[in-house]
Design a protein around this motif. Sequence first.
Motif, PDB file in Angstrom:
ATOM      1  N   ILE A   1       0.804  -1.229   0.000  1.00  0.00           N
ATOM      2  CA  ILE A   1       0.000   0.000   0.000  1.00  0.00           C
ATOM      3  C   ILE A   1       0.834   1.275   0.000  1.00  0.00           C
ATOM      4  O   ILE A   1       0.373   2.331  -0.456  1.00  0.00           O
ATOM      5  CB  ILE A   1      -0.951  -0.056   1.229  1.00  0.00           C
ATOM      6  CG1 ILE A   1      -2.097  -1.017   0.909  1.00  0.00           C
ATOM      7  CG2 ILE A   1      -1.468   1.317   1.609  1.00  0.00           C
ATOM      8  CD1 ILE A   1      -3.088  -1.187   2.002  1.00  0.00           C
TER       9      ILE A   1
ATOM     10  N   LYS B   1       0.457   4.617  -2.012  1.00  0.00           N
ATOM     11  CA  LYS B   1      -0.748   4.533  -2.845  1.00  0.00           C
ATOM     12  C   LYS B   1      -1.964   4.930  -2.021  1.00  0.00           C
ATOM     13  O   LYS B   1      -1.871   5.199  -0.837  1.00  0.00           O
ATOM     14  CB  LYS B   1      -0.911   3.106  -3.373  1.00  0.00           C
ATOM     15  CG  LYS B   1       0.338   2.563  -4.059  1.00  0.00           C
ATOM     16  CD  LYS B   1      -0.024   1.616  -5.154  1.00  0.00           C
ATOM     17  CE  LYS B   1       1.185   1.232  -5.992  1.00  0.00           C
ATOM     18  NZ  LYS B   1       2.291   0.653  -5.202  1.00  0.00           N
ATOM     19  N   LYS B   2      -3.108   4.959  -2.690  1.00  0.00           N
ATOM     20  CA  LYS B   2      -4.363   5.332  -2.019  1.00  0.00           C
ATOM     21  C   LYS B   2      -5.345   4.172  -2.072  1.00  0.00           C
ATOM     22  O   LYS B   2      -5.423   3.460  -3.080  1.00  0.00           O
ATOM     23  CB  LYS B   2      -5.012   6.520  -2.753  1.00  0.00           C
ATOM     24  CG  LYS B   2      -4.281   7.827  -2.538  1.00  0.00           C
ATOM     25  CD  LYS B   2      -4.786   8.511  -1.283  1.00  0.00           C
ATOM     26  CE  LYS B   2      -4.097   9.857  -1.089  1.00  0.00           C
ATOM     27  NZ  LYS B   2      -3.644  10.068   0.286  1.00  0.00           N
TER      28      LYS B   2
ATOM     29  N   ALA C   1      -2.813   6.352   3.167  1.00  0.00           N
ATOM     30  CA  ALA C   1      -3.520   5.733   2.036  1.00  0.00           C
ATOM     31  C   ALA C   1      -5.034   5.888   2.172  1.00  0.00           C
ATOM     32  O   ALA C   1      -5.780   5.572   1.250  1.00  0.00           O
ATOM     33  CB  ALA C   1      -3.146   4.256   1.946  1.00  0.00           C
TER      34      ALA C   1
ATOM     35  N   ILE D   1      -6.246  -1.137  -2.900  1.00  0.00           N
ATOM     36  CA  ILE D   1      -5.812  -0.013  -3.742  1.00  0.00           C
ATOM     37  C   ILE D   1      -6.419  -0.051  -5.145  1.00  0.00           C
ATOM     38  O   ILE D   1      -6.479   0.969  -5.824  1.00  0.00           O
ATOM     39  CB  ILE D   1      -4.260   0.106  -3.816  1.00  0.00           C
ATOM     40  CG1 ILE D   1      -3.633  -1.214  -4.238  1.00  0.00           C
ATOM     41  CG2 ILE D   1      -3.705   0.585  -2.482  1.00  0.00           C
ATOM     42  CD1 ILE D   1      -2.104  -1.162  -4.290  1.00  0.00           C
TER      43      ILE D   1
END
Lengths: 471, 201
Positions: A367, A370-371, A403, A460
Amino acid sequence: MAKTLFEKIWDAHVVQAADAESPATLYIDLHLVHEVTSPQAFTMLRERGLTVRRPAQTLATMDHSTPTTPRGADGIIPVTDAIARKQLDQLIKNCSDFGIPLYNLGTENQGIVHVIGPEQGYTQPGMTIVCGDSHTSTHGAFGALAFGIGTSEVGHVLATQCLLQQKPQTAEIRIDGTLRPGVTAKDIILAIIAKIGVGGGTGYVLEYTGSAIRALTMEERMTICNMSIEGGARAGLIAPDETTFAWLKDRPHTPKGEAWDAAVEYWRTLPSDEGATYDLQVVLNADELAPMITYGTNPGMGIPVTGNVPAPSDLADDSQRMALDKALNYMGLQPNQSLIGQKVDVVFLGSCTNSRISDLRAAAKVIEGKKVADGLRMLVVPGSQQVKRQAEAEGLDQIFRAAGAEWREAGCSMCIAMNGDQLQPGQYAVSTSNRNFEGRQGKGGRTFLASPLTAAATAINGHIVDVREIL
Amino acid sequence: MGFLKMQPINTFQAKAVALPIENIDTDQIIPARYLKVTDKNGLGEALFTDWRGEPDFVLNQPYAQGAGVLIAGHNFGCGSSREHAPWALQGFGFQAVISTYFADIFKGNALKNGLLPIVVDAPTLARLTEQCLANQTIDVSVDLENQQVHVAGETISFPIDAFSKHCLLHGVDQLGYIQAQETAIQAYEASHAARVNTVGA
Ligand code: SF4
């Protein structure tokens, strides 16, 4: 005569041997207690005027009905559910009245019962361990005979430190070979259960052997043994070895100094002897395993993530066909469809299967930077307060928060949906927990069981993916 | 209400209903949200609660009221160790469940509470289920002493371990049975003191 690990532990704990009329009486070294399955047992003790025979071999925590919502400004985790509050207060009173050590909500060692036992070094090779909880099988990762019991039996152990037991049969689950990248311990156990079915292990204690098992870390071994019960088995076992000893050394409740050396010497005698026989053998090759995911409403309904959902029309047996049909109907899935690309509403990273520090690290790595996908809710629930502190010290909480995931207090959380954390009807979840039964994660909720890697990759992307493609 | 010592059971007659679903797990029998109780009261009302939302569900039918035997699908009671599962079945009025096999912990819990798990082979289960579905209910008569079920003109034998049978027939309290072994327990503890753990130290 050559003995299995199981037989050695069993024989060492027989207080009174079985005969044609009666089961064996087995001595219990460690009894773990939690709020949900113990109240009626303490009531029984009071009614009969009994005490707890060995409070020092008993340990209590609270985990199932505890909220995992963040602490208030006062540092206290608020319990807003009055019935849960009553149950927790009852445990506090029971432990205080009977002299049992308790890891109270929010205190430094509190957490899921099967996470804290090993973490604090209570769980050790060669022991008999019971708890009013079916996932007690987790502790078998240390070469301890550990199994879940009902509330009547909780009362028996509190009062006598003993249990009446019919001797189970033994099965060897042999896994040789090497796991491919992206394939984890969770995938091994999901593949085993898919192979033997949810009733396949009924009446057996499973011993996991083979080079792929020897290569696993302790936390991975716990993930495997944890889900032995999902194959119907009484317990799972892995022989203790150098990996086990290294993990246990210097934990708060393991022996120290000369006592440690003596313990290790004893533990080295425990592995199954050359030539020991099992009642059943199942063999798997680790090289052939892929990331697994479940599609149905029991943990045996699992497929490689790149596979297709089976079709009821392919099944000859009426009752199996009906069961699959019912499961697909509940899950809202089509026969022969792929799960890759399946949209998911919630990702749950937690439970006694996968909430240890290595699980959080593995997921955080996927993760990082990232979101979490738009509209998807991700809950990250450490298995214990200690795991939580360790993760925070490593900055994992920051990775999850950045995230867009929720970083929560320790507990069972959405694994069991009796503490406020739950799916809404119809929602889909990828969950690192152990049960995908109808309604397990909330009434009408639909669960796909998978590894922390698959869960993180799903979070994600917003839909199920093959984690091997993004590693 | 606490732990009643078990009532002896031997023969009983009851109406059976069929719920022919495989692998009925403890979360279906009694969902976790009902486990916050600290006694055993009211669990019968929550039995199969999520399925009871469906008007067609068998236990919602007038003919199912007063049923004492449940004819289930294969492998009954897998999942959790919650003793609330047999408590809920008994709370509804069930005295026995018939299946091809039972999950270990469920079976142990059921026997300790006087709920009889009756194991039959797959063809027998199929036959009983079919007859029950065709007639809505069938009358069953259970004879524990002889390990037999009389139903629809046939007599079916079922297995049960000798100790559980003895306890059920005589209402033996298993805790009392263990307590009677106090001398052996003390001897065990004395001889294993060195090995028994450092827990609590
Ligand atoms: S995390 Fe889930 S499976 Fe584990 S003890 Fe808690 S409720 Fe049970």
